[in-house]
Design a protein around this motif. Structure first.
Motif, PDB file in Angstrom:
ATOM      1  N   LYS A  18      12.129  13.259  -7.373  1.00  0.00           N
ATOM      2  CA  LYS A  18      11.321  12.270  -8.067  1.00  0.00           C
ATOM      3  C   LYS A  18      10.594  11.455  -7.011  1.00  0.00           C
ATOM      4  O   LYS A  18      11.143  11.195  -5.949  1.00  0.00           O
ATOM      5  CB  LYS A  18      12.186  11.347  -8.917  1.00  0.00           C
ATOM      6  N   THR A  19       9.374  11.083  -7.331  1.00  0.00           N
ATOM      7  CA  THR A  19       8.599  10.256  -6.422  1.00  0.00           C
ATOM      8  C   THR A  19       8.427   8.889  -7.054  1.00  0.00           C
ATOM      9  O   THR A  19       8.010   8.787  -8.213  1.00  0.00           O
ATOM     10  CB  THR A  19       7.207  10.884  -6.185  1.00  0.00           C
ATOM     11  N   THR A  20       8.741   7.853  -6.317  1.00  0.00           N
ATOM     12  CA  THR A  20       8.563   6.502  -6.842  1.00  0.00           C
ATOM     13  C   THR A  20       7.089   6.127  -6.731  1.00  0.00           C
ATOM     14  O   THR A  20       6.516   6.110  -5.642  1.00  0.00           O
ATOM     15  CB  THR A  20       9.428   5.499  -6.057  1.00  0.00           C
ATOM     16  N   LEU A  21       6.480   5.844  -7.881  1.00  0.00           N
ATOM     17  CA  LEU A  21       5.080   5.432  -7.935  1.00  0.00           C
ATOM     18  C   LEU A  21       4.954   3.919  -7.776  1.00  0.00           C
ATOM     19  O   LEU A  21       3.965   3.430  -7.244  1.00  0.00           O
ATOM     20  CB  LEU A  21       4.451   5.845  -9.267  1.00  0.00           C
ATOM     21  N   PHE A  22       5.959   3.205  -8.276  1.00  0.00           N
ATOM     22  CA  PHE A  22       5.918   1.744  -8.244  1.00  0.00           C
ATOM     23  C   PHE A  22       7.330   1.215  -8.398  1.00  0.00           C
ATOM     24  O   PHE A  22       8.106   1.726  -9.197  1.00  0.00           O
ATOM     25  CB  PHE A  22       5.045   1.221  -9.394  1.00  0.00           C
ATOM     26  N   THR A  23       7.641   0.192  -7.639  1.00  0.00           N
ATOM     27  CA  THR A  23       8.888  -0.541  -7.838  1.00  0.00           C
ATOM     28  C   THR A  23       8.672  -1.981  -7.405  1.00  0.00           C
ATOM     29  O   THR A  23       8.026  -2.234  -6.388  1.00  0.00           O
ATOM     30  CB  THR A  23      10.084   0.108  -7.096  1.00  0.00           C
ATOM     31  N   GLN A  24       9.148  -2.886  -8.223  1.00  0.00           N
ATOM     32  CA  GLN A  24       9.053  -4.311  -7.900  1.00  0.00           C
ATOM     33  C   GLN A  24      10.207  -5.030  -8.568  1.00  0.00           C
ATOM     34  O   GLN A  24      10.563  -4.739  -9.716  1.00  0.00           O
ATOM     35  CB  GLN A  24       7.727  -4.895  -8.387  1.00  0.00           C
ATOM     36  N   THR A  25      10.770  -5.981  -7.833  1.00  0.00           N
ATOM     37  CA  THR A  25      11.841  -6.818  -8.364  1.00  0.00           C
ATOM     38  C   THR A  25      11.427  -8.270  -8.222  1.00  0.00           C
ATOM     39  O   THR A  25      11.000  -8.697  -7.153  1.00  0.00           O
ATOM     40  CB  THR A  25      13.153  -6.570  -7.597  1.00  0.00           C
ATOM     41  N   LEU A  26      11.531  -9.005  -9.321  1.00  0.00           N
ATOM     42  CA  LEU A  26      11.231 -10.431  -9.322  1.00  0.00           C
ATOM     43  C   LEU A  26      12.545 -11.194  -9.325  1.00  0.00           C
ATOM     44  O   LEU A  26      13.413 -10.942 -10.165  1.00  0.00           O
ATOM     45  CB  LEU A  26      10.397 -10.806 -10.551  1.00  0.00           C
ATOM     46  N   ASP A  27      12.681 -12.121  -8.385  1.00  0.00           N
ATOM     47  CA  ASP A  27      13.916 -12.903  -8.303  1.00  0.00           C
ATOM     48  C   ASP A  27      13.606 -14.402  -8.242  1.00  0.00           C
ATOM     49  O   ASP A  27      14.320 -15.170  -7.614  1.00  0.00           O
ATOM     50  CB  ASP A  27      14.758 -12.473  -7.108  1.00  0.00           C
ATOM     51  N   THR A 147      10.754   0.038 -12.237  1.00  0.00           N
ATOM     52  CA  THR A 147      10.531   1.197 -11.380  1.00  0.00           C
ATOM     53  C   THR A 147       9.837   2.263 -12.205  1.00  0.00           C
ATOM     54  O   THR A 147      10.237   2.547 -13.331  1.00  0.00           O
ATOM     55  CB  THR A 147      11.861   1.751 -10.830  1.00  0.00           C
ATOM     56  N   VAL A 148       8.780   2.859 -11.622  1.00  0.00           N
ATOM     57  CA  VAL A 148       8.063   3.955 -12.256  1.00  0.00           C
ATOM     58  C   VAL A 148       8.183   5.160 -11.326  1.00  0.00           C
ATOM     59  O   VAL A 148       7.842   5.073 -10.145  1.00  0.00           O
ATOM     60  CB  VAL A 148       6.579   3.614 -12.491  1.00  0.00           C
ATOM     61  N   GLU A 149       8.702   6.266 -11.864  1.00  0.00           N
ATOM     62  CA  GLU A 149       8.911   7.475 -11.060  1.00  0.00           C
ATOM     63  C   GLU A 149       8.118   8.634 -11.632  1.00  0.00           C
ATOM     64  O   GLU A 149       8.058   8.815 -12.847  1.00  0.00           O
ATOM     65  CB  GLU A 149      10.387   7.854 -11.020  1.00  0.00           C
ATOM     66  N   ASN A 150       7.538   9.437 -10.740  1.00  0.00           N
ATOM     67  CA  ASN A 150       6.868  10.671 -11.122  1.00  0.00           C
ATOM     68  C   ASN A 150       7.927  11.756 -11.211  1.00  0.00           C
ATOM     69  O   ASN A 150       8.669  11.982 -10.262  1.00  0.00           O
ATOM     70  CB  ASN A 150       5.817  11.024 -10.062  1.00  0.00           C
ATOM     71  N   ASN A 151       7.982  12.419 -12.347  1.00  0.00           N
ATOM     72  CA  ASN A 151       9.008  13.429 -12.600  1.00  0.00           C
ATOM     73  C   ASN A 151       8.427  14.831 -12.626  1.00  0.00           C
ATOM     74  O   ASN A 151       9.036  15.742 -13.180  1.00  0.00           O
ATOM     75  CB  ASN A 151       9.676  13.135 -13.939  1.00  0.00           C
ATOM     76  N   ASP A 152       7.218  15.006 -12.076  1.00  0.00           N
ATOM     77  CA  ASP A 152       6.566  16.342 -12.072  1.00  0.00           C
ATOM     78  C   ASP A 152       7.331  17.314 -11.224  1.00  0.00           C
ATOM     79  O   ASP A 152       7.854  17.044 -10.220  1.00  0.00           O
ATOM     80  CB  ASP A 152       5.132  16.240 -11.543  1.00  0.00           C
TER      81      ASP A 152
END
Length: 152
Positions: A18-27, A147-152
């Protein structure tokens, strides 16, 4: 032939990547309180069309948050302006009152899949998460992530 047998597990591992397209954590929760009127917004770009994407939400809280579930509204806005609204309840405790999150010390994380196998055309996206807790604020919140992952 022996080389092929050793390479097969490696090829299988790589094909399921899987490739992570986007990840962000707000704290940025002041005093670990998520105010009722404070929507959390995640903006990201998808550079090229994705055939199968997974979107996950991570909710971090203190060990005993003092509530069993977290009612949320999640809005995914697509590049064409269409919106997908979801109402969900994050279950933090099971029927016997035990915490179901993964905990390390006093910090617990609960991960929940929002969408699986989603087609995402290239463009700008935003995901808005709103707390629908009945009080003025949701206590004992540490962080919220997408988190958004590419599952291709």
């Amino acid at each position: 032939m022996k080389k092929f047998v050793f390479l097969l597990p490696l090829l299988l591992l790589l094909s399921c990547n899987k490739t992570t397209l986007f990840t962000q954590t707000l704290d940025d929760f002041n005093n670990n309180r998520w105010q009722k009127n404070e929507m959390k917004v995640f903006h990201f770009d998808v550079k090229k069309d994705v055939k199968k994407a997974d979107i996950k939400l991570t909710f971090s809280h203190t060990f005993d948050p003092q509530y069993e579930r977290v009612p949320l509204e999640v809005i995914i806005e697509n590049p064409d302006g269409t919106k997908d609204n979801m109402f969900l309840n994050l279950q933090l405790k099971d029927a016997s009152g035990d915490v179901v999150s993964d905990c390390a010390g006093d910090i617990c994380d609960l991960e929940m899949g929002l969408k699986e196998g989603l087609t995402m055309p290239a463009g700008k996206y935003s995901i808005t998460v709103e707390n629908k807790f009945e009080g003025e604020y949701l206590p004992n919140v540490i962080a919220l992530g997408i988190t958004v992952e590419n599952n291709d």
